[in-house]
Design a protein around this motif. Structure first.
Motif, PDB file in Angstrom:
ATOM      1  N   ILE A 520      -2.050   6.582  -8.611  1.00 41.52           N
ATOM      2  CA  ILE A 520      -2.125   6.635 -10.082  1.00 41.52           C
ATOM      3  C   ILE A 520      -2.649   7.997 -10.533  1.00 41.52           C
ATOM      4  O   ILE A 520      -2.136   8.597 -11.500  1.00 41.52           O
ATOM      5  N   ASN A 521      -3.710   8.502  -9.817  1.00 42.98           N
ATOM      6  CA  ASN A 521      -4.247   9.819 -10.170  1.00 42.98           C
ATOM      7  C   ASN A 521      -3.186  10.901 -10.037  1.00 42.98           C
ATOM      8  O   ASN A 521      -3.048  11.780 -10.916  1.00 42.98           O
ATOM      9  N   ILE A 522      -2.425  10.867  -8.921  1.00 46.89           N
ATOM     10  CA  ILE A 522      -1.397  11.886  -8.704  1.00 46.89           C
ATOM     11  C   ILE A 522      -0.292  11.766  -9.759  1.00 46.89           C
ATOM     12  O   ILE A 522       0.180  12.773 -10.315  1.00 46.89           O
ATOM     13  N   ILE A 523       0.139  10.523 -10.072  1.00 47.00           N
ATOM     14  CA  ILE A 523       1.207  10.315 -11.075  1.00 47.00           C
ATOM     15  C   ILE A 523       0.735  10.766 -12.456  1.00 47.00           C
ATOM     16  O   ILE A 523       1.489  11.407 -13.213  1.00 47.00           O
ATOM     17  N   ASN A 524      -0.523  10.484 -12.814  1.00 47.66           N
ATOM     18  CA  ASN A 524      -1.044  10.899 -14.117  1.00 47.66           C
ATOM     19  C   ASN A 524      -1.064  12.420 -14.242  1.00 47.66           C
ATOM     20  O   ASN A 524      -0.746  12.983 -15.302  1.00 47.66           O
ATOM     21  N   ASN A 525      -1.466  13.107 -13.138  1.00 46.81           N
ATOM     22  CA  ASN A 525      -1.475  14.572 -13.153  1.00 46.81           C
ATOM     23  C   ASN A 525      -0.052  15.111 -13.286  1.00 46.81           C
ATOM     24  O   ASN A 525       0.197  16.094 -14.014  1.00 46.81           O
ATOM     25  N   ALA A 526       0.897  14.478 -12.553  1.00 46.58           N
ATOM     26  CA  ALA A 526       2.293  14.921 -12.653  1.00 46.58           C
ATOM     27  C   ALA A 526       2.830  14.688 -14.071  1.00 46.58           C
ATOM     28  O   ALA A 526       3.550  15.536 -14.628  1.00 46.58           O
ATOM     29  N   ARG A 527       2.511  13.551 -14.696  1.00 46.17           N
ATOM     30  CA  ARG A 527       2.972  13.236 -16.050  1.00 46.17           C
ATOM     31  C   ARG A 527       2.429  14.266 -17.043  1.00 46.17           C
ATOM     32  O   ARG A 527       3.158  14.736 -17.934  1.00 46.17           O
ATOM     33  N   TYR A 528       1.132  14.646 -16.856  1.00 52.19           N
ATOM     34  CA  TYR A 528       0.540  15.645 -17.762  1.00 52.19           C
ATOM     35  C   TYR A 528       1.246  16.988 -17.607  1.00 52.19           C
ATOM     36  O   TYR A 528       1.550  17.668 -18.598  1.00 52.19           O
ATOM     37  N   ALA A 529       1.498  17.409 -16.326  1.00 48.76           N
ATOM     38  CA  ALA A 529       2.158  18.695 -16.088  1.00 48.76           C
ATOM     39  C   ALA A 529       3.570  18.714 -16.654  1.00 48.76           C
ATOM     40  O   ALA A 529       4.025  19.719 -17.218  1.00 48.76           O
ATOM     41  N   ASN A 531       4.720  16.872 -19.189  1.00 48.75           N
ATOM     42  CA  ASN A 531       4.646  16.865 -20.651  1.00 48.75           C
ATOM     43  C   ASN A 531       4.267  18.230 -21.202  1.00 48.75           C
ATOM     44  O   ASN A 531       4.672  18.605 -22.313  1.00 48.75           O
ATOM     45  N   GLN A 532       3.453  18.980 -20.410  1.00 47.42           N
ATOM     46  CA  GLN A 532       3.102  20.319 -20.851  1.00 47.42           C
ATOM     47  C   GLN A 532       4.311  21.245 -20.837  1.00 47.42           C
ATOM     48  O   GLN A 532       4.464  22.101 -21.700  1.00 47.42           O
ATOM     49  N   LYS A 533       5.183  21.079 -19.860  1.00 44.52           N
ATOM     50  CA  LYS A 533       6.363  21.940 -19.745  1.00 44.52           C
ATOM     51  C   LYS A 533       7.524  21.439 -20.597  1.00 44.52           C
ATOM     52  O   LYS A 533       8.266  22.231 -21.196  1.00 44.52           O
ATOM     53  N   TYR A 534       7.683  20.108 -20.626  1.00 45.83           N
ATOM     54  CA  TYR A 534       8.790  19.503 -21.379  1.00 45.83           C
ATOM     55  C   TYR A 534       8.221  18.483 -22.364  1.00 45.83           C
ATOM     56  O   TYR A 534       8.040  17.307 -22.015  1.00 45.83           O
ATOM     57  N   PRO A 535       7.930  18.897 -23.596  1.00 47.08           N
ATOM     58  CA  PRO A 535       7.361  17.942 -24.575  1.00 47.08           C
ATOM     59  C   PRO A 535       8.310  16.794 -24.903  1.00 47.08           C
ATOM     60  O   PRO A 535       7.862  15.695 -25.265  1.00 47.08           O
ATOM     61  N   ARG A 536       9.618  17.038 -24.722  1.00 51.08           N
ATOM     62  CA  ARG A 536      10.594  15.998 -25.011  1.00 51.08           C
ATOM     63  C   ARG A 536      11.382  15.655 -23.756  1.00 51.08           C
ATOM     64  O   ARG A 536      11.361  16.368 -22.769  1.00 51.08           O
ATOM     65  N   ALA A 537      12.115  14.525 -23.867  1.00 51.68           N
ATOM     66  CA  ALA A 537      12.912  14.071 -22.727  1.00 51.68           C
ATOM     67  C   ALA A 537      14.004  15.069 -22.407  1.00 51.68           C
ATOM     68  O   ALA A 537      14.656  15.604 -23.311  1.00 51.68           O
ATOM     69  N   TYR A 563       6.677  14.782  -6.065  1.00 50.65           N
ATOM     70  CA  TYR A 563       7.204  16.093  -6.457  1.00 50.65           C
ATOM     71  C   TYR A 563       7.532  16.063  -7.936  1.00 50.65           C
ATOM     72  O   TYR A 563       8.304  15.206  -8.407  1.00 50.65           O
ATOM     73  N   ASP A 564       6.924  16.995  -8.709  1.00 47.86           N
ATOM     74  CA  ASP A 564       7.242  17.078 -10.145  1.00 47.86           C
ATOM     75  C   ASP A 564       7.694  18.490 -10.486  1.00 47.86           C
ATOM     76  O   ASP A 564       7.311  19.459  -9.814  1.00 47.86           O
ATOM     77  N   THR A 565       8.484  18.594 -11.541  1.00 44.21           N
ATOM     78  CA  THR A 565       9.009  19.890 -11.989  1.00 44.21           C
ATOM     79  C   THR A 565       8.228  20.413 -13.172  1.00 44.21           C
ATOM     80  O   THR A 565       8.782  21.027 -14.084  1.00 44.21           O
ATOM     81  N   LYS A 585      -7.315  20.700 -17.691  1.00 50.49           N
ATOM     82  CA  LYS A 585      -7.019  20.044 -18.970  1.00 50.49           C
ATOM     83  C   LYS A 585      -8.036  20.471 -20.025  1.00 50.49           C
ATOM     84  O   LYS A 585      -9.170  20.844 -19.692  1.00 50.49           O
ATOM     85  N   PRO A 586      -7.654  20.375 -21.284  1.00 54.30           N
ATOM     86  CA  PRO A 586      -8.601  20.716 -22.356  1.00 54.30           C
ATOM     87  C   PRO A 586      -9.806  19.783 -22.340  1.00 54.30           C
ATOM     88  O   PRO A 586      -9.762  18.684 -21.794  1.00 54.30           O
ATOM     89  N   SER A 587     -10.872  20.241 -22.939  1.00 56.42           N
ATOM     90  CA  SER A 587     -12.103  19.448 -22.995  1.00 56.42           C
ATOM     91  C   SER A 587     -11.830  18.106 -23.662  1.00 56.42           C
ATOM     92  O   SER A 587     -11.199  18.036 -24.717  1.00 56.42           O
ATOM     93  N   GLY A 588     -12.320  17.043 -23.028  1.00 57.69           N
ATOM     94  CA  GLY A 588     -12.143  15.702 -23.553  1.00 57.69           C
ATOM     95  C   GLY A 588     -10.926  14.996 -23.021  1.00 57.69           C
ATOM     96  O   GLY A 588     -10.765  13.790 -23.232  1.00 57.69           O
TER      97      GLY A 588
END
Length: 637
Positions: A520-529, A531-537, A563-565, A585-588
């Motif tokens: 879950i930790n790894i998937i959450n980090n990949a999801r954040y990365a 979303n940072q690169k691709y805000p949309r689908a 593996y995430d892009t 990540k930003p504070s908070g």
């Protein structure tokens, strides 16, 4: 009764004295015999000379047949000191003259000693020339005197045959026998005097030599050896400052000097060992982690200060106590530490210690078997680290992950609940209008209810505090449970999810909930990365999860790769991302504990967490776990 032990010095003196006594005794006996033989040879020669003197002195009187003159000459010579008597035998064995008148005209026994000297039989004629030694006889006479008798044949000469007194034929060679008897009392007295003097000389010599030997052995052997023996006892009693005071330059002095050098070396080695022991003890007592040493009976033999501080016991309270004293109830038994398994006991893991005040302390421990140089079992060393803080951090990370899941789970539950409400309202409307119920709606309500139940069960499973015990788990099942909690958020963010995890992969030895937390930790980090690169689908917004069996360095392993892009990780900070409280990540929005906790969990499972990334392109996080030995031959799809 205590048995007396003779020392080296007395033995040397005793053996030397005995050797001297035996040697001088043999020399004395040989010397006395030689002295006696030498004296007797002189007496033999003296008696023979007396016989020759008598024969020469009476030669003229015998030629003129003056018997009285012959007898007077012989009588005068017999008065000389040392001569007991002189007598003459004729050829028939009759004593024709003797200084002892009582013997005149008596016959001697032809078998007597005086006759056997020259005759082998009583009736045989004289045997001719006989040596002086054979013509003498040494005996005790009837009066008890020690005498020496020497017989000398009176031979016929040419002048005797032509003389007027000739009364025998020319063929007769021996006319008679002259028997001279010498007194040996003075000789015996001299012999006895010599023996006494020689004995005193020998005894004095032995006494002097023994005394000198005693003093030599005492000062040169006994006293130095005694000092060396005393030194060995002192050294054996750990008095390594004792030095042997022997100054001689011989072998004993060399031995003493070698012993002193050995003592100095022993003292140095002891000091080195004590220093090394003190250094080691200082290291042990300075350790922040707990250290406990137990013997083969699982009794505590040594502890360090950290153990006492952790548990609240004093060192004396723990020594010789059973190891189970410091464990919480049932945890010591769970280790499998028994008399049958103790010889091969070892490994690492988590357990619970119990302090003196009853507090439960979660520790990460490792155990190592102690063996001597022969490989024989001696005991076990327990190292333990208090992981209470780490546990709280993991709990915080766990709760953080749970919080991140809350919104997605709420949305995931809300959809099926709305469907259930809508389907139920339709059914109520149908009942109120007396219309037949739509059977399909009932099945859809059941399906939506099952969906909610599965989501809640997975969430509860993840949120529940586990006992951190490891069992055989299937990787695909852990991935499936993880998706139950995360797939809604992934779909909501427009992430393209690709999964290649076979159901036939062999199981690994792990804790199910902890593995879920890592994934879950790894998937959450990949999801954040992403979303940072691709805000949309977008089709490039991908998360690819694979699992594969491998053999690496003759070890069977399973690699689970994420593996995430996304935006990737800058090269200068990639080595820091597993440090506690480090976050990009930003504070908070992040605690900085996700990867740190994940790294700790993977390491606790004897695995590795491998992070590869290129900034702006991709990130690949691989968790590598070893397969149990017994399952290395399972299906490797």
């Amino acid at each position: 009764m205590k048995r007396y032990k003779m020392g080296l010095g007395p033995k040397l003196v005793l053996y030397l004295c005995l050797s001297l006594i035996i040697t001088f005794s043999l020399i004395g006996i040989l010397n006395l015999r030689m002295y006696r033989r030498h004296m007797m040879v002189g007496i033999y020669q003296n008696a023979d000379q007396v016989s020759d003197i008598i024969k020469r002195s009476t030669n003229y009187s015998m030629l003129t047949n003056e018997r009285d003159g012959v007898y007077r000459i012989i009588d005068r010579i017999a008065r000389e000191p040392g001569i007991q008597k002189i007598r003459i035998y004729n050829k028939e064995g009759q004593i024709t003259f003797s200084t002892d008148p009582a013997e005149v005209n008596t016959l001697v026994d032809m078998h007597a000693d005086a006759c056997n000297v020259c005759h082998s039989g009583g009736s045989k004629p004289p045997a001719g020339e006989v040596s002086i030694k054979k013509r003498t006889r040494d005996y005790i006479n009837q009066e008890g005197d020690h005498v020496l008798g020497l017989i000398s044949p009176i031979k016929s000469e040419s002048s005797c045959v032509t003389a007027d007194c000739h009364a025998h034929s020319a063929d007769q060679k021996v006319l008679g026998v002259l028997d001279v008897i010498m007194q040996l009392d003075k000789v015996d007295a001299s012999q006895h005097e010599y023996e006494r003097n020689f004995l005193w000389y020998v005894l004095t010599t032995i006494l002097v030599i023994c005394s000198i030997s005693f003093l030599f052995v005492f000062f040169m052997v006994h006293r130095p050896i005694s000092k060396i023996v005393e030194g060995t006892r002192k050294v054996a009693g750990n008095e390594l400052s004792f030095m042997i005071d022997v100054k001689s330059k011989d072998e004993v002095g060399s031995l003493a000097e070698s012993f002193n050098q050995m003592t100095r070396d022993l003292k140095k080695f002891r000091n080195d060992l004590l220093s090394a022991k003190a250094y080691t003890d200082n290291i042990i007592h300075s350790m922040l982690n707990s250290l406990v040493v137990v013997d083969r009976d699982a009794c505590i033999q040594n502890v360090n200060k950290a153990t006492c501080d952790l548990l609240g016991y004093s060192e004396q309270e723990l020594l010789n106590q059973p190891m189970s004293l410091i464990f919480a109830k049932d945890y010591f038994e769970d280790l499998g530490f028994s008399s049958d398994s103790i010889h091969d006991f070892g490994g690492t893991g988590e357990t619970i210690y119990q302090a003196k005040d009853g507090r439960k302390i979660r520790v990460l421990f490792s155990a190592s078997v102690i063996r001597n140089d022969l490989g024989e079992f001696q005991g076990v060393v327990f190292m333990a680290q208090d992981i209470t803080v780490q546990t709280e951090a993991m709990r915080a990370g766990h709760m953080s992950s749970l919080g991140e899941l809350a919104a997605g789970v709420a949305h995931e539950i809300n959809n099926p609940l709305n469907s259930i409400i809508n389907f139920t309202q339709i059914l109520i409307d149908e009942l109120e209008q007396d219309e037949p119920l739509t059977e399909e709606l009932l099945f859809r309500i059941i399906n939506e209810g099952d969906r909610v139940s599965n989501i809640v069960r997975s969430l509860l499973s993840f949120a529940r505090e586990s006992e951190r015990r490891k069992t055989l788990v299937m990787v695909n099942e852990v991935i499936s449970e993880t998706f139950t909690l995360t797939d809604t958020q992934l779909l909501k963010d427009g992430i393209v999810l690709e999964v290649d995890v076979s159901e036939t992969l062999p199981p690994i030895f792990a804790n199910f909930q902890q593995l879920m937390q890592v994934f879950i930790n790894i998937i959450n980090n990949a999801r954040y990365a992403l979303n940072q690169k691709y805000p949309r689908a977008t089709p490039e917004k991908k998360l690819i999860i694979t699992a594969a069996y491998k053999e690496l360095d003759n070890e069977a392993i399973i690699d689970i790769s994420f593996y995430d892009t996304g935006v990737g990780i800058p090269a200068q900070i990639i080595d820091k991302v597993i440090n506690p409280f480090f976050t990009t990540k930003p504070s908070g929005q992040g605690t900085g504990l996700g990867l740190a906790i994940s790294h700790g969990i993977v390491t606790d499972h004897d695995g590795k967490l491998i992070i590869e990334s290129v900034e702006g392109e991709y990130t690949r996080v691989t968790t590598r776990f070893p397969l149990p030995k017994a399952d290395s031959s399972s299906d490797k799809t």
